[in-house]
Design a protein around this motif. Structure first.
Motif, short mmCIF file in Angstrom:
data_model
loop_
_atom_site.label_atom_id
_atom_site.label_comp_id
_atom_site.label_asym_id
_atom_site.label_seq_id
_atom_site.Cartn_x
_atom_site.Cartn_y
_atom_site.Cartn_z
N PRO A 60 0.74 -1.21 0.02
CA PRO A 60 -0.10 -0.24 0.19
C PRO A 60 1.02 1.15 0.07
O PRO A 60 2.12 1.34 0.37
N ARG A 61 0.39 2.31 -0.40
CA ARG A 61 0.81 3.87 -0.10
C ARG A 61 -0.12 4.84 -0.15
O ARG A 61 -1.20 4.75 -0.18
N PRO A 62 0.28 5.94 0.45
CA PRO A 62 -0.60 7.19 0.38
C PRO A 62 -1.15 7.37 -0.90
O PRO A 62 -0.46 7.23 -1.99
N THR A 63 -2.46 7.99 -0.90
CA THR A 63 -3.01 8.29 -2.04
C THR A 63 -2.37 9.58 -2.76
O THR A 63 -1.76 10.59 -1.93
N MET A 64 -2.91 9.79 -3.72
CA MET A 64 -2.38 11.21 -4.58
C MET A 64 -3.81 11.81 -5.43
O MET A 64 -4.46 11.03 -5.65
N ASP A 65 -3.65 12.96 -5.71
CA ASP A 65 -4.51 13.91 -6.37
C ASP A 65 -3.91 14.38 -7.37
O ASP A 65 -2.72 14.80 -7.66
N LEU A 66 -4.51 14.37 -8.60
CA LEU A 66 -4.23 15.26 -9.96
C LEU A 66 -4.31 16.83 -9.39
O LEU A 66 -5.47 17.09 -9.37
N LYS A 68 -3.96 20.86 -10.38
CA LYS A 68 -3.73 22.07 -11.18
C LYS A 68 -2.93 22.96 -10.61
O LYS A 68 -2.83 23.76 -9.53
N THR A 69 -1.38 23.03 -11.33
CA THR A 69 -0.58 23.90 -10.56
C THR A 69 -0.07 24.88 -11.41
O THR A 69 -0.24 24.72 -12.91
N VAL A 70 0.93 25.87 -11.23
CA VAL A 70 1.31 26.60 -12.22
C VAL A 70 2.41 25.95 -13.22
O VAL A 70 2.72 26.44 -14.32
N GLN A 71 2.99 24.32 -12.80
CA GLN A 71 3.79 23.92 -13.69
C GLN A 71 3.03 23.00 -14.49
O GLN A 71 3.44 22.11 -15.24
N GLY A 72 1.52 23.00 -14.23
CA GLY A 72 0.60 22.21 -15.00
C GLY A 72 -0.17 21.28 -13.99
O GLY A 72 0.00 21.39 -13.06
N ASN A 73 -0.66 20.08 -14.61
CA ASN A 73 -1.55 19.21 -13.84
C ASN A 73 -0.37 18.20 -13.27
O ASN A 73 0.58 17.43 -13.95
N ARG A 74 -0.33 18.00 -12.03
CA ARG A 74 0.80 17.26 -11.21
C ARG A 74 -0.04 16.46 -10.18
O ARG A 74 -0.91 16.70 -9.69
N ALA A 75 0.77 15.35 -10.02
CA ALA A 75 0.36 14.28 -8.78
C ALA A 75 0.93 15.04 -7.67
O ALA A 75 2.19 14.86 -7.44
N LYS A 79 -0.51 12.90 1.63
CA LYS A 79 0.02 12.67 2.96
C LYS A 79 1.08 13.68 2.98
O LYS A 79 1.05 14.38 4.29
N THR A 80 2.03 14.04 2.10
CA THR A 80 3.17 15.05 2.33
C THR A 80 3.04 16.27 1.47
O THR A 80 3.52 17.17 1.80
N GLY A 81 1.86 16.13 0.77
CA GLY A 81 1.74 17.59 -0.12
C GLY A 81 2.44 17.87 -1.24
O GLY A 81 2.80 18.80 -1.96
N GLN A 82 3.62 16.93 -1.37
CA GLN A 82 4.92 17.06 -2.44
C GLN A 82 4.23 16.61 -3.91
O GLN A 82 3.60 15.78 -3.97
N ASP A 83 5.06 17.18 -4.66
CA ASP A 83 4.62 16.74 -5.99
C ASP A 83 5.45 15.40 -6.52
O ASP A 83 6.71 15.49 -6.21
N ILE A 84 4.90 14.28 -6.76
CA ILE A 84 5.40 13.17 -6.86
C ILE A 84 5.09 12.60 -8.26
O ILE A 84 5.15 11.46 -8.87
N SER A 85 4.99 13.82 -9.32
CA SER A 85 4.73 13.30 -10.54
C SER A 85 6.02 12.58 -11.43
O SER A 85 5.84 11.70 -12.13
N THR A 124 -5.22 23.90 -5.86
CA THR A 124 -4.41 23.81 -4.81
C THR A 124 -5.00 23.60 -3.35
O THR A 124 -4.43 23.55 -2.53
N ASP A 125 -6.11 24.37 -3.44
CA ASP A 125 -7.06 24.31 -1.97
C ASP A 125 -8.03 22.90 -1.97
O ASP A 125 -8.95 22.76 -1.15
N LYS A 126 -7.77 22.01 -2.90
CA LYS A 126 -8.54 20.68 -3.23
C LYS A 126 -9.90 21.01 -3.53
O LYS A 126 -10.83 19.85 -3.09
N ASN A 127 -10.26 21.94 -4.22
CA ASN A 127 -11.52 22.00 -4.90
C ASN A 127 -11.50 21.57 -6.01
O ASN A 127 -10.64 21.53 -6.90
#
Length: 156
Positions: A60-66, A68-75, A79-85, A124-127
């Motif tokens: 298992p692993r923490p979940t991630m969301d796609l 929209k950032t200034v760099q484009g759509n990122r994973a 859990k950490t809020g880090q870009d793991i794309s 970025t606010d999870k909306n």
């Protein structure tokens, strides 16, 4: 499945498919999404499983969301809020470089990696911004002009 899709599939031999749909326990919670109906429709074809998230982060692993950032759509890791794309994108490029004869990509719908036209995109606010986005691996397949479809659409 629409008539056009059905006719196209009859000619296709090598199909890249989300490994969870084959019954591999590679989802974030180490379970699967085995889809017997889908597998029945794909009998006689060479199925090439993939799972960029399991490869990069294990199960298992923490979940991630796609997101929209200034760099484009990122994973972004929930859990950490880090870009793991980068590990997902690297896996996708290596997978398609190695498997150049893929005729069709079947992704797990709603996945931030594998969703073809059903991934959820957040700000970025999870909306929630959209439920019709392309995941990172599916995006790479589309760049390479591979016919791509979500599993639910393929079955429909």
């Amino acid at each position: 499945m629409g008539l056009f899709t059905a006719l196209c599939i009859l000619k296709m031999k090598k199909i890249a498919i989300s490994a969870c749909l084959l019954g591999e326990p590679c989802r974030y919670d180490a379970t699967d999404n085995k889809n017997e109906n889908l597998l029945e429709k794909l009998k006689g074809h060479t199925l090439i499983p993939f799972c960029p998230e399991d490869y990069a982060f294990g199960s298992p692993r923490p979940t991630m969301d796609l997101v929209k950032t200034v760099q484009g759509n990122r994973a972004i890791s929930n859990k950490t809020g880090q870009d793991i794309s980068l590990p997902v994108e690297g896996y996708a490029k290596a997978f398609f470089d190695k498997n150049r004869e893929i005729d069709l990509f079947i992704g797990k719908d709603r996945s931030p990696s594998c969703g073809v036209c059903s991934a959820r995109l957040y700000d970025t606010d999870k909306n929630l911004l959209s439920s019709k986005e392309t995941g990172l691996m599916a995006k790479e397949a589309l760049k390479r002009d591979i016919l791509c479809v979500d599993a639910e659409e393929f079955e429909g």
